[in-house]
Design a protein around this motif. Structure first.
Motif, PDB file in Angstrom:
ATOM      1  N   TYR A  40       0.855  -1.184   0.000  1.00  0.00           N
ATOM      2  CA  TYR A  40       0.000   0.000   0.000  1.00  0.00           C
ATOM      3  C   TYR A  40       0.891   1.233   0.000  1.00  0.00           C
ATOM      4  N   GLU A  41       0.680   2.112  -0.954  1.00  0.00           N
ATOM      5  CA  GLU A  41       1.574   3.250  -1.141  1.00  0.00           C
ATOM      6  C   GLU A  41       1.218   4.460  -0.283  1.00  0.00           C
ATOM      7  N   GLY A  42      -0.017   4.561   0.161  1.00  0.00           N
ATOM      8  CA  GLY A  42      -0.438   5.757   0.882  1.00  0.00           C
ATOM      9  C   GLY A  42      -0.051   5.743   2.350  1.00  0.00           C
ATOM     10  N   PRO A  43      -0.180   6.886   3.022  1.00  0.00           N
ATOM     11  CA  PRO A  43       0.103   6.959   4.461  1.00  0.00           C
ATOM     12  C   PRO A  43      -1.024   6.325   5.275  1.00  0.00           C
ATOM     13  N   VAL A  44      -0.698   5.821   6.459  1.00  0.00           N
ATOM     14  CA  VAL A  44      -1.702   5.285   7.385  1.00  0.00           C
ATOM     15  C   VAL A  44      -1.398   5.821   8.773  1.00  0.00           C
ATOM     16  N   ASP A  45      -2.418   5.841   9.622  1.00  0.00           N
ATOM     17  CA  ASP A  45      -2.261   6.352  10.978  1.00  0.00           C
ATOM     18  C   ASP A  45      -1.716   5.301  11.946  1.00  0.00           C
ATOM     19  N   GLN A  46      -1.962   4.018  11.647  1.00  0.00           N
ATOM     20  CA  GLN A  46      -1.545   2.956  12.566  1.00  0.00           C
ATOM     21  C   GLN A  46      -1.206   1.706  11.769  1.00  0.00           C
ATOM     22  N   VAL A  47      -0.203   0.968  12.211  1.00  0.00           N
ATOM     23  CA  VAL A  47       0.159  -0.315  11.610  1.00  0.00           C
ATOM     24  C   VAL A  47       0.056  -1.395  12.682  1.00  0.00           C
ATOM     25  N   ILE A  48      -0.666  -2.471  12.368  1.00  0.00           N
ATOM     26  CA  ILE A  48      -0.747  -3.645  13.242  1.00  0.00           C
ATOM     27  C   ILE A  48      -0.069  -4.793  12.496  1.00  0.00           C
ATOM     28  N   ASP A  49       1.106  -5.171  12.945  1.00  0.00           N
ATOM     29  CA  ASP A  49       1.878  -6.229  12.286  1.00  0.00           C
ATOM     30  C   ASP A  49       1.719  -7.513  13.084  1.00  0.00           C
ATOM     31  N   MET A  50       1.000  -8.486  12.518  1.00  0.00           N
ATOM     32  CA  MET A  50       0.730  -9.745  13.205  1.00  0.00           C
ATOM     33  C   MET A  50       1.775 -10.808  12.902  1.00  0.00           C
ATOM     34  N   GLY A  51       2.779 -10.492  12.088  1.00  0.00           N
ATOM     35  CA  GLY A  51       3.884 -11.413  11.859  1.00  0.00           C
ATOM     36  C   GLY A  51       3.453 -12.679  11.143  1.00  0.00           C
ATOM     37  N   ASN A  52       3.875 -13.815  11.675  1.00  0.00           N
ATOM     38  CA  ASN A  52       3.597 -15.110  11.051  1.00  0.00           C
ATOM     39  C   ASN A  52       2.166 -15.534  11.358  1.00  0.00           C
ATOM     40  N   ALA A  53       1.245 -14.942  10.640  1.00  0.00           N
ATOM     41  CA  ALA A  53      -0.180 -15.155  10.904  1.00  0.00           C
ATOM     42  C   ALA A  53      -0.960 -15.098   9.599  1.00  0.00           C
ATOM     43  N   VAL A  54      -2.180 -15.635   9.650  1.00  0.00           N
ATOM     44  CA  VAL A  54      -3.118 -15.543   8.534  1.00  0.00           C
ATOM     45  C   VAL A  54      -4.129 -14.455   8.861  1.00  0.00           C
ATOM     46  N   ILE A  55      -4.184 -13.415   8.050  1.00  0.00           N
ATOM     47  CA  ILE A  55      -5.213 -12.378   8.180  1.00  0.00           C
ATOM     48  C   ILE A  55      -6.353 -12.786   7.247  1.00  0.00           C
ATOM     49  N   CYS A  56      -7.513 -13.014   7.795  1.00  0.00           N
ATOM     50  CA  CYS A  56      -8.590 -13.584   6.978  1.00  0.00           C
ATOM     51  C   CYS A  56      -9.942 -13.065   7.447  1.00  0.00           C
ATOM     52  N   PRO A  57     -10.985 -13.235   6.626  1.00  0.00           N
ATOM     53  CA  PRO A  57     -12.330 -12.857   7.083  1.00  0.00           C
ATOM     54  C   PRO A  57     -12.705 -13.650   8.323  1.00  0.00           C
ATOM     55  N   GLY A  58     -13.361 -12.985   9.269  1.00  0.00           N
ATOM     56  CA  GLY A  58     -13.847 -13.699  10.443  1.00  0.00           C
ATOM     57  C   GLY A  58     -14.972 -14.647  10.072  1.00  0.00           C
ATOM     58  N   PHE A  59     -15.289 -15.510  10.999  1.00  0.00           N
ATOM     59  CA  PHE A  59     -16.323 -16.516  10.753  1.00  0.00           C
ATOM     60  C   PHE A  59     -17.719 -15.907  10.879  1.00  0.00           C
ATOM     61  N   ILE A  60     -18.607 -16.333   9.999  1.00  0.00           N
ATOM     62  CA  ILE A  60     -20.015 -15.932  10.047  1.00  0.00           C
ATOM     63  C   ILE A  60     -20.792 -17.119  10.605  1.00  0.00           C
ATOM     64  N   ASP A  61     -21.231 -17.001  11.832  1.00  0.00           N
ATOM     65  CA  ASP A  61     -21.857 -18.107  12.564  1.00  0.00           C
ATOM     66  C   ASP A  61     -23.369 -17.943  12.502  1.00  0.00           C
ATOM     67  N   MET A  62     -23.994 -18.721  11.630  1.00  0.00           N
ATOM     68  CA  MET A  62     -25.420 -18.558  11.385  1.00  0.00           C
ATOM     69  C   MET A  62     -26.305 -19.392  12.307  1.00  0.00           C
ATOM     70  N   ASN A  63     -25.697 -20.112  13.246  1.00  0.00           N
ATOM     71  CA  ASN A  63     -26.477 -20.759  14.303  1.00  0.00           C
ATOM     72  C   ASN A  63     -25.630 -20.740  15.565  1.00  0.00           C
ATOM     73  N   ALA A  64     -25.370 -19.532  16.023  1.00  0.00           N
ATOM     74  CA  ALA A  64     -24.407 -19.308  17.101  1.00  0.00           C
ATOM     75  C   ALA A  64     -25.039 -19.562  18.463  1.00  0.00           C
ATOM     76  N   LEU A  65     -24.252 -20.114  19.362  1.00  0.00           N
ATOM     77  CA  LEU A  65     -24.712 -20.324  20.725  1.00  0.00           C
ATOM     78  C   LEU A  65     -24.909 -18.979  21.402  1.00  0.00           C
ATOM     79  N   GLY A  66     -26.139 -18.707  21.850  1.00  0.00           N
ATOM     80  CA  GLY A  66     -26.463 -17.429  22.452  1.00  0.00           C
ATOM     81  C   GLY A  66     -26.675 -17.491  23.946  1.00  0.00           C
ATOM     82  N   ASP A  67     -26.348 -18.647  24.546  1.00  0.00           N
ATOM     83  CA  ASP A  67     -26.503 -18.771  25.995  1.00  0.00           C
ATOM     84  C   ASP A  67     -25.395 -19.670  26.544  1.00  0.00           C
ATOM     85  N   ILE A  68     -25.631 -20.298  27.673  1.00  0.00           N
ATOM     86  CA  ILE A  68     -24.630 -21.170  28.299  1.00  0.00           C
ATOM     87  C   ILE A  68     -25.063 -22.599  28.059  1.00  0.00           C
TER      88      ILE A  68
END
Length: 486
Positions: A40-68
């Motif tokens: 990315y060529e433009g300036p940014v206000d903050q950099v978060i470098d996660m190193g040896n990691a996979v940056i990916c879309p979070g999970f979409i949980d369509m039947n998520a546990l909503g209680d205990i």
């Protein structure tokens, strides 16, 4: 404020499907992604470098546990106590009451949603237990869930569930549905009011949906009215169906059709309808072959099947099969439904079951299942800005750490993280441009306090089974321990 998130691998989106970018970057401003690539060529206000990691879309949980979760009580229950785990006729006839206090019901979603975020879930459509409820969810506990999600920063599709009946056990041990049609009508009206009130809350993080409980607990009138209301409100529907042999037989006796065929004939199926589980279908090993081809009906209508492989795998049941449904162009999403809310475990399990049926990895890979857990869920929600990392999408992403010794040698990053990883390897979660979790810690949440309150809630819920048991079995028989306790 603009933020750049860096990692060894980034799961980008090429317009059609996910792609892997090595030494990648994701740049977002406010709640929207600006750039996904390598430099990315433009300036940014903050950099978060996660190193040896996979940056990916979070999970979409369509039947998520909503209680205990109560599943620890059910998953190894012997046949002699199965009937005791459901409400008895005598308990039902005693009249309306709630086991939990309003403040306890308000707490449970905070506990559940904290678990979801720690597991890498960025969008959820929750489900709660009805075993100990008078009539599904109250309006007040759904309101509390909205505010808990807003506090934590979780993207939520929400509405109080409702039912027109309850599964109860007779004195002879048989089960049937005890109907109260007026409660079903009132529940739907309550859900409509909720959607009208809260859709769009918390800067759009909260969206409405209609969640009628299981198909066998609904009248035909309430199903038809639910579909009409959802179309008017422009919101999705989630209905549990085709999930047990009892339900399949019950609907077949009542209507002469399989549950899926019955919904098809009512006009209930469609692109904004999601069916959790949906494995006891005509044409599968679990349904009756003479009842037709339910998968064809699901495909024709664009209905989403929400597979929850772990919770039903515990009972020995599974989708027949993930690859077959996908080949026939059924949209597939994923849900966790139970504790742990671990998508790594669910993706492994779904792949394993599908390969057992298919005899091949084709259509059953971790990548295939992960696609359902992201793009499939987004398709059901009608959102082309979720489940992917690309310019214009919402800034919802997680970082999965590959640096821990237990990950072993890194192969393909998707294959490695789902073969070896777990929910605790999720080290960063960003939802709508807000960092909501870092290093398995939630911002502003006392985890020890949540844990203690959660245990108290579970212990009270467990004692409630003794009150509902019409056979009055001793506590040590219902809650049999794995080994004798000295």
């Amino acid at each position: 404020m603009s933020v750049k998130v860096k990692g060894k691998y980034v799961v980008g989106f090429d317009g059609l499907d996910h792609e892997i970018i090595t030494d990648g970057e994701v740049v977002y401003e406010k709640d929207t992604i600006l750039y996904v690539g390598k430099h990315y060529e433009g300036p940014v206000d903050q950099v978060i470098d996660m190193g040896n990691a996979v940056i990916c879309p979070g999970f979409i949980d369509m039947n998520a546990l909503g209680d205990i979760d109560h599943d620890a009580i059910h998953l190894e229950a012997y046949p002699d106590v199965q009937a005791s785990l459901r409400p008895s006729e005598a308990y039902y006839d005693k009249g309306p009451h709630e086991l939990m206090l309003p403040e306890e019901e308000a707490f449970k979603s905070l506990y559940a949603y904290a678990q979801l975020i720690l597991s890498g879930v960025t969008t959820a459509m929750p489900i709660t237990s009805i075993y100990y409820k008078e009539c599904a969810e109250t309006y007040e506990e759904a309101v509390a869930a909205v505010h808990n999600a807003g506090r934590l920063g979780l993207r939520l599709y929400m509405g109080p569930s409702y039912e027109s009946g309850l599964n109860v056990v007779r004195a002879d041990g048989s089960m049937y549905v005890r109907f109260n049609e007026e409660k079903g009508r009132a529940g739907l009206e309550r859900a409509i009011r909720f959607v009208e009130t809260f859709d769009g809350a918390y800067d759009g993080l909260i969206r409405g949906c209609l969640k009628p409980e299981r198909i066998e607990l609904q009248t035909e009138e309430n199903l038809v009215n639910t579909k009409a209301a959802a179309q008017r409100l422009g919101c999705p529907i989630k209905l549990h169906a085709a999930q047990s042999r009892f339900e399949y037989d019950y609907i077949k006796v009542r209507t002469g059709r399989s549950p899926v065929r019955y919904l098809y004939d009512l006009g209930f199926l469609g692109e904004r309808t999601g069916i959790p589980h949906c494995h006891v279908t005509a044409g599968s090993r679990w349904g009756d072959p003479e009842d037709g081809d339910d998968v064809a009906l699901l495909s024709e209508t664009g209905t989403t099947v929400i597979q929850c492989p772990v919770v039903f795998g515990r009972t020995g049941m599974y989708l027949d099969s993930f690859a077959r449904y996908a080949r026939r162009h059924v949209n597939l999403a994923l849900g966790t439904d139970t504790f742990p809310t671990d998508f790594f475990q669910n993706i492994r399990t779904a792949s394993m079951f599908s390969r057992m049926v298919e005899g091949s990895a084709v259509g059953s890979t971790y990548a295939d299942i992960y696609r359902a857990a992201t793009l499939g869920g987004a398709r059901f929600l009608g959102r082309d800005d979720l489940g992917r990392l690309c310019p214009g999408a919402k800034a919802d992403m997680i970082a999965v750490d590959l640096d821990s010794f237990h990950m072993g040698a890194i192969d393909d990053p998707i294959r490695t993280m789902f073969m070896v990883g777990s929910r605790t390897d999720v080290k960063l979660s960003i939802i709508n441009g807000r960092v909501v979790m870092k290093d398995q810690k939630l911002i502003g949440i006392d985890m020890e306090e949540l844990k203690e309150k959660g245990q108290r809630y579970y212990d009270k819920m467990k004692r409630g089974y003794l009150e509902r048991d019409g056979f009055h079995l001793p506590e040590e028989q219902i809650f049999r321990t794995s080994y004798p306790i000295r």
